[in-house]
Design a protein around this motif. Sequence first.
Motif, short mmCIF file in Angstrom:
data_model
loop_
_atom_site.label_atom_id
_atom_site.label_comp_id
_atom_site.label_asym_id
_atom_site.label_seq_id
_atom_site.Cartn_x
_atom_site.Cartn_y
_atom_site.Cartn_z
N ARG A 45 -96.53 -19.00 -14.25
CA ARG A 45 -95.79 -18.36 -15.63
C ARG A 45 -96.99 -17.42 -16.55
O ARG A 45 -96.54 -16.31 -16.92
CB ARG A 45 -95.39 -19.46 -16.64
CG ARG A 45 -94.52 -18.73 -17.88
CD ARG A 45 -93.97 -19.85 -18.44
NE ARG A 45 -92.79 -19.31 -19.77
CZ ARG A 45 -92.44 -19.96 -20.42
NH1 ARG A 45 -92.56 -21.42 -20.18
NH2 ARG A 45 -91.91 -19.35 -21.38
N GLY B 155 -96.74 -13.24 -16.56
CA GLY B 155 -97.08 -12.63 -17.67
C GLY B 155 -98.22 -11.58 -17.83
O GLY B 155 -98.22 -10.42 -18.40
N SER C 196 -96.58 -18.34 -22.24
CA SER C 196 -95.82 -17.10 -22.71
C SER C 196 -96.66 -16.31 -23.79
O SER C 196 -96.73 -15.26 -24.03
CB SER C 196 -94.48 -17.47 -23.12
OG SER C 196 -94.30 -18.23 -24.06
#
Lengths: 399, 109
Positions: A62, A66, B47
């Motif tokens: 992830r 990104g 994130s």
Amino acid sequence: MERTLNQYLRLATWGLPHKKKLEIQAELRGNIEILTLEYQVQGFSASESLSLALRDFGTPERVCVGMTKVYTMPILLRNIGLAVLLSSLGLGVLNSSSAQVSATNLFPNEICLTKQADRFKVNGRVFLCQSKWTAYIHLPSLEKTLEKLGVKVRRYSSAWKTTELLFPKAPRSIYIRRYSGPKILEYNNNDAPKAVAEGSFDYIDASDFFQQLSDSGLPITIKGWNYPKIGVGKTEFSLGENAQQLKGSFVIELLTRWSFHNFFGANLEFEPTYILKSDEKLFAVNDNRVQFKIRGGKVGDIYAVLTREEIEDIPQLPPSYAMGGKNMRRVFLQPLGKSLQLETYTRGKTLLPKSNAEQLAPVPVDGTGNVMVVRLTGRLDQFGKVFEIVPAKNIEVLK
Amino acid sequence: MPDANLLKGNLDLILLSILEQGEMYGLEITKEVQAQSNDYFKFSLGSLYPALHRLEQAGQISGEFRTPERGGSPVKYYQLTENGKKALASKRQEFETFNTAIRNLWNAR
């Protein structure tokens, strides 16, 4: 640990320009270390803490995706052909690596359980336990399992010494179950291959162990024993509220027979069979050796004589208890000192040469104490694996 | 937890808003956002960092490696740049306008 972190960082920054890769790795490392430290302060072990920190950071894929969007994609978009090639290649690499490093998989399979609303509950009732208990544990595999659960194992000796279990501040669930079989430890997880290891759990200390549980006033299920201080059928305990994600199950079996390890590399099991009392004067002393006659023995049988001191070492345990639905009479022997006696004995000429033979046991006795005769069965091999003491019937000690 | 799309659409605003209070490193940002929003905003660190780097690339924040007070490996502290302050003002205005418009719709019923 360092390897795990490096692998995470490597995957999280896969495909990035070299300079940027180093920079991001340094940034992530610093933050992960801080988070790891925070988990350690909560009571998790170092390796657990890292695993939890990495879980919080999410999968490295992830992060990588990104970061790739920020740094790599603009470059790739300037070279579409190369972008297509690299992105497809990159996905392949990431997919193949994810099973190894994804945060959830950092925990060993055998201790991964499903989280419940406020805790991880394996089975039965959950209760709090004390932060520090003592047990005899001599199984490296069990130690590893405990450590995976965040329980620090302090061994004071490779032989029969107390092992301290230091439970972490952070909440855990640990599953303890007694089986009547000869195995002491098995991982109990439906998702993991079943592994079984032999070992022992100190009987007396187990009594203390579960007595502490009883004294804690917490709900405990005790099954299968008629001696409540010792027995436990299924016991489960959690160390606190808000149980964390690291939960596991392992099974400890309390042996119903005493076991020795590291005796000639062998596994010895003792069972009292025949106790001669001094006031009955059933034994004869000949040159400080006890002489006895055995009827019905077989060639190759080995007998041992336990001296008074050794018998006195027998802990005051209930003489009988139920096991597997059968009442079996057994007495357990203290391990210390016993191995030396047997060692002396097995080095002598202790083979029964023929049936119904008289046997002179080279065991020093003082003639005033009790003597117990036991029979050893199994392979006669000092460097072998198994000795076993079973009831020695039809023994007549010569006066 | 807000809707993922809603969060994603306002992530820059959230990050710029929290950094308006002063420089912070990634982990600190997450915790501050979570604490100050009463646990409403919880975003994964995985994130967060790409978002921070995106803002840095856009010149709205700048980062500097420094050893934190507690010691250990250096971490990257982020702070708002002048561009970031302008971007924050713009996004805030945009959000308030949007919010007002939505409320007007509700009030019109």
